[in-house]
Design an enzyme around this catalytic site. Structure first.
Site, PDB file in Angstrom:
ATOM      1  N   GLY A  34      37.520  28.549  28.554  1.00  0.00           N
ATOM      2  CA  GLY A  34      38.009  29.873  28.172  1.00  0.00           C
ATOM      3  C   GLY A  34      37.571  30.226  26.767  1.00  0.00           C
ATOM      4  O   GLY A  34      36.488  29.818  26.320  1.00  0.00           O
ATOM      5  N   GLY A  63      37.450  26.568  24.742  1.00  0.00           N
ATOM      6  CA  GLY A  63      36.505  25.590  25.302  1.00  0.00           C
ATOM      7  C   GLY A  63      35.126  26.174  25.537  1.00  0.00           C
ATOM      8  O   GLY A  63      34.109  25.542  25.225  1.00  0.00           O
ATOM      9  N   LYS A 113      56.280  31.015  19.156  1.00  0.00           N
ATOM     10  CA  LYS A 113      55.427  31.120  20.343  1.00  0.00           C
ATOM     11  C   LYS A 113      56.163  31.948  21.378  1.00  0.00           C
ATOM     12  O   LYS A 113      57.393  32.017  21.357  1.00  0.00           O
ATOM     13  CB  LYS A 113      55.146  29.731  20.925  1.00  0.00           C
ATOM     14  CG  LYS A 113      53.914  29.681  21.795  1.00  0.00           C
ATOM     15  CD  LYS A 113      52.643  29.570  20.972  1.00  0.00           C
ATOM     16  CE  LYS A 113      51.414  29.588  21.841  1.00  0.00           C
ATOM     17  NZ  LYS A 113      50.210  29.198  21.080  1.00  0.00           N
TER      18      LYS A 113
HETATM   19  P1  NAD Z   1      41.922  30.756  27.957  1.00  0.00           P
HETATM   20  O1  NAD Z   1      42.899  31.379  28.894  1.00  0.00           O
HETATM   21  O2  NAD Z   1      40.871  31.602  27.339  1.00  0.00           O
HETATM   22  O3  NAD Z   1      41.191  29.529  28.707  1.00  0.00           O
HETATM   23  C1  NAD Z   1      41.843  28.494  29.348  1.00  0.00           C
HETATM   24  C2  NAD Z   1      40.783  27.709  30.112  1.00  0.00           C
HETATM   25  O4  NAD Z   1      41.361  26.510  30.638  1.00  0.00           O
HETATM   26  C3  NAD Z   1      40.187  28.451  31.314  1.00  0.00           C
HETATM   27  O5  NAD Z   1      38.802  28.214  31.365  1.00  0.00           O
HETATM   28  C4  NAD Z   1      40.850  27.774  32.530  1.00  0.00           C
HETATM   29  O6  NAD Z   1      40.035  27.855  33.691  1.00  0.00           O
HETATM   30  C5  NAD Z   1      40.933  26.360  31.994  1.00  0.00           C
HETATM   31  N1  NAD Z   1      41.897  25.520  32.695  1.00  0.00           N
HETATM   32  C6  NAD Z   1      43.174  25.788  33.041  1.00  0.00           C
HETATM   33  N2  NAD Z   1      43.710  24.727  33.681  1.00  0.00           N
HETATM   34  C7  NAD Z   1      42.740  23.776  33.716  1.00  0.00           C
HETATM   35  C8  NAD Z   1      42.673  22.462  34.231  1.00  0.00           C
HETATM   36  N3  NAD Z   1      43.704  21.924  34.849  1.00  0.00           N
HETATM   37  N4  NAD Z   1      41.511  21.776  34.087  1.00  0.00           N
HETATM   38  C9  NAD Z   1      40.440  22.306  33.474  1.00  0.00           C
HETATM   39  N5  NAD Z   1      40.454  23.546  32.946  1.00  0.00           N
HETATM   40  C10 NAD Z   1      41.588  24.272  33.085  1.00  0.00           C
HETATM   41  O7  NAD Z   1      42.813  30.004  26.851  1.00  0.00           O
HETATM   42  P2  NAD Z   1      42.343  29.547  25.397  1.00  0.00           P
HETATM   43  O8  NAD Z   1      42.732  30.611  24.435  1.00  0.00           O
HETATM   44  O9  NAD Z   1      40.955  29.045  25.457  1.00  0.00           O
HETATM   45  O10 NAD Z   1      43.353  28.336  25.138  1.00  0.00           O
HETATM   46  C11 NAD Z   1      43.077  26.984  25.553  1.00  0.00           C
HETATM   47  C12 NAD Z   1      43.949  26.037  24.756  1.00  0.00           C
HETATM   48  O11 NAD Z   1      43.685  26.211  23.358  1.00  0.00           O
HETATM   49  C13 NAD Z   1      45.457  26.238  24.907  1.00  0.00           C
HETATM   50  O12 NAD Z   1      46.106  24.984  24.815  1.00  0.00           O
HETATM   51  C14 NAD Z   1      45.813  27.082  23.715  1.00  0.00           C
HETATM   52  O13 NAD Z   1      47.184  26.975  23.358  1.00  0.00           O
HETATM   53  C15 NAD Z   1      44.900  26.472  22.679  1.00  0.00           C
HETATM   54  N6  NAD Z   1      44.622  27.308  21.503  1.00  0.00           N
HETATM   55  C16 NAD Z   1      44.077  28.544  21.625  1.00  0.00           C
HETATM   56  C17 NAD Z   1      43.787  29.279  20.463  1.00  0.00           C
HETATM   57  C18 NAD Z   1      43.095  30.617  20.512  1.00  0.00           C
HETATM   58  O14 NAD Z   1      42.747  31.123  19.446  1.00  0.00           O
HETATM   59  N7  NAD Z   1      42.856  31.193  21.680  1.00  0.00           N
HETATM   60  C19 NAD Z   1      44.098  28.757  19.209  1.00  0.00           C
HETATM   61  C20 NAD Z   1      44.646  27.495  19.127  1.00  0.00           C
HETATM   62  C21 NAD Z   1      44.903  26.773  20.285  1.00  0.00           C
END
Ligand code: NAD
Length: 412
Positions: free
Chosen positions: A219, A222, A106
């Protein structure tokens, strides 16, 4: 993340918990208790006003017994050493659970991307690769998007790498745009895999067909999952981004919410919704933490009322809170299984890059479905066999697979 819950301590606690079940020898445990290599870099970037600003970045290469290191890059003000190390360990378990021949790593940069111009963001992304290009690559370590990093950032990173390597190597990074060798289906892969797992678990628990769902984080993961769950007929009653939480007990029209967020940059004020303070303690069937780690902690866990939690974020529940959820009989589908769809399609992206032959979106998503179903069945059966939680079963399966590879290589 600078807070009371040190993420890498969580990793070590989780390992201690399954040490006996997995019959881990001390040597194996010692190797799995620290990254194989941890790199800190200081990245000078020329800002638009002519000044040079230095950003701190990290790369944690946790374990590569099963294949090249693999893991995203996070751009966030709270990135720190412990968080990056923890996320690299969880990537190691995740690639093992979903059965792709990759290890875990990471990366991260301490930065608030909302303060950067697009030019500054590009120069920062390129600086990260300039500092690390000799230790990343398709056979070494393969970055991908994570929180606040995008396909565009992957494309800049790929370009910087290929300039330095003086050859095309699209498999050095995944989650890149289709125009430069990305895979169709990658953008929605994590959420597609998550929905598959969510539906299987909901069926297993006999939840109602229109079960109510609350999703924290709007994001890539979600937001996409919210749209898919809505389309699949679930009643999405609450959604949260970093600034606000909206709620409607009758269900939100997620397509309209997406449009509203695009136009207004916020969820706040979505017509017909109530703004509430806390999404985690709502009376819902299914809760999906899809933002950051350490959301459900000892302080709030006793108020969690959902019957099923699907961890789409990495590490959203602390180990202490996890124990309390188990006592309350709340089923938790762990991150290393629930969100493995992203890395599964990242692997398929690399396969296509290596073959220089590209599949249709349907072909990619069909392969993803098979991989997720196999992982889900393996974890579910192990959990039933050993009478352990899904988290313990997923970790046990992963650690066994990593330990077996290390043993075959003669490392332990
Ligand atoms: P992203 O940057 O697209 O979205 C993050 C979202 O979280 C945003 O909507 C932001 O406003 C929201 N957020 C941040 N702090 C917050 C809080 N305190 N309360 C509520 N919402 C909050 O990121 P993503 O790619 O969607 O990643 C989200 C999670 O999923 C992370 O833990 C990441 O490690 C995990 N993840 C992502 C992927 C991927 O393919 N993108 C794969 C596996 C796991």
């Amino acid at each position: 993340m600078s807070n009371l819950h040190d993420p890498f301590d969580n990793v070590l606690n989780q390992l201690q918990e399954i040490k006996t079940l997995a019959e881990l020898k001390e040597g194996v445990l010692a190797v799995l208790s620290a990254p194989k290599r941890f790199i800190e870099v200081n990245l000078p970037v020329r800002m638009d006003d002519g000044q040079v600003k230095v950003f701190k970045g990290y790369r944690s290469q946790f374990n590569d017994a099963r294949g090249p290191f693999k893991g995203g890059v996070r751009f966030h003000p709270n990135v720190d050493e412990s968080e990056v190390k923890a996320l690299s360990a969880w990537m190691t378990w995740k690639t093992a659970v979903v059965g792709v021949p990759l290890g875990g790593s990471k990366g991260g940069i301490i930065v608030d991307t909302k303060q950067l111009s697009i030019g500054e963001l590009e120069r920062l992304s390129r600086a990260y690769i300039r500092a690390l290009w000799e230790v990343v690559g398709p056979e070494l370590d393969v970055p991908a998007p994570d929180v606040y990093t995008t396909g565009q950032i992957m494309a800049w990173m790929l370009d910087e790498y290929e300039v330095l390597a003086r050859r095309h190597r699209p498999g050095m990074i995944t989650g890149k745009p289709v125009a430069v060798g990305g895979s169709k289906g990658r953008v929605q892969a994590t959420a597609v895999g998550g929905l598959q797992v969510l539906m299987a678990a909901a069926k297993h628990l006999n939840l109602p067909e229109k079960a109510s769902v609350a999703i924290q984080g709007f994001g890539n993961v979600g937001g996409t999952l919210a749209g898919l769950a809505y389309a699949a007929g679930f009643k999405v009653v609450a959604l949260a981004d970093s600034k606000s939480t909206i709620y409607n007990s009758e269900g939100l029209d997620v397509v309209a919410v997406e449009n509203y967020k695009k136009q207004n940059g916020t969820l706040f004020g979505f017509p017909g919704s109530k703004n509430i303070n806390d999404i985690l303690t709502l009376e819902v069937d299914i809760l999906v933490p899809a933002a950051l780690e350490n959301s459900i902690i000892v302080d709030n866990v006793r108020d969690v009322k959902a019957r099923l939690i699907v961890e789409m974020a990495n590490g959203p529940i602390t180990p202490e809170a996890d124990k309390i959820l188990a006592e309350k009989n709340i089923i938790v589908v762990p991150d290393i299984l629930a969100n493995a769809g992203g890395v599964a399609v990242s692997y398929l992206e690399q396969v296509q890059n290596a073959a220089n032959y590209y599949w249709s979106e349907i072909e990619v998503l069909q392969k993803l479905e098979v991989m997720m179903a196999e992982a889900l069945t393996a974890v579910w059966e192990l959990s039933n066999d050993k009478k352990i939680t899904l988290r313990q079963a997923a970790l046990l399966l992963a650690v066994r697979r990593v330990a077996e590879a290390m043993k075959s290589r003669g490392w332990v």
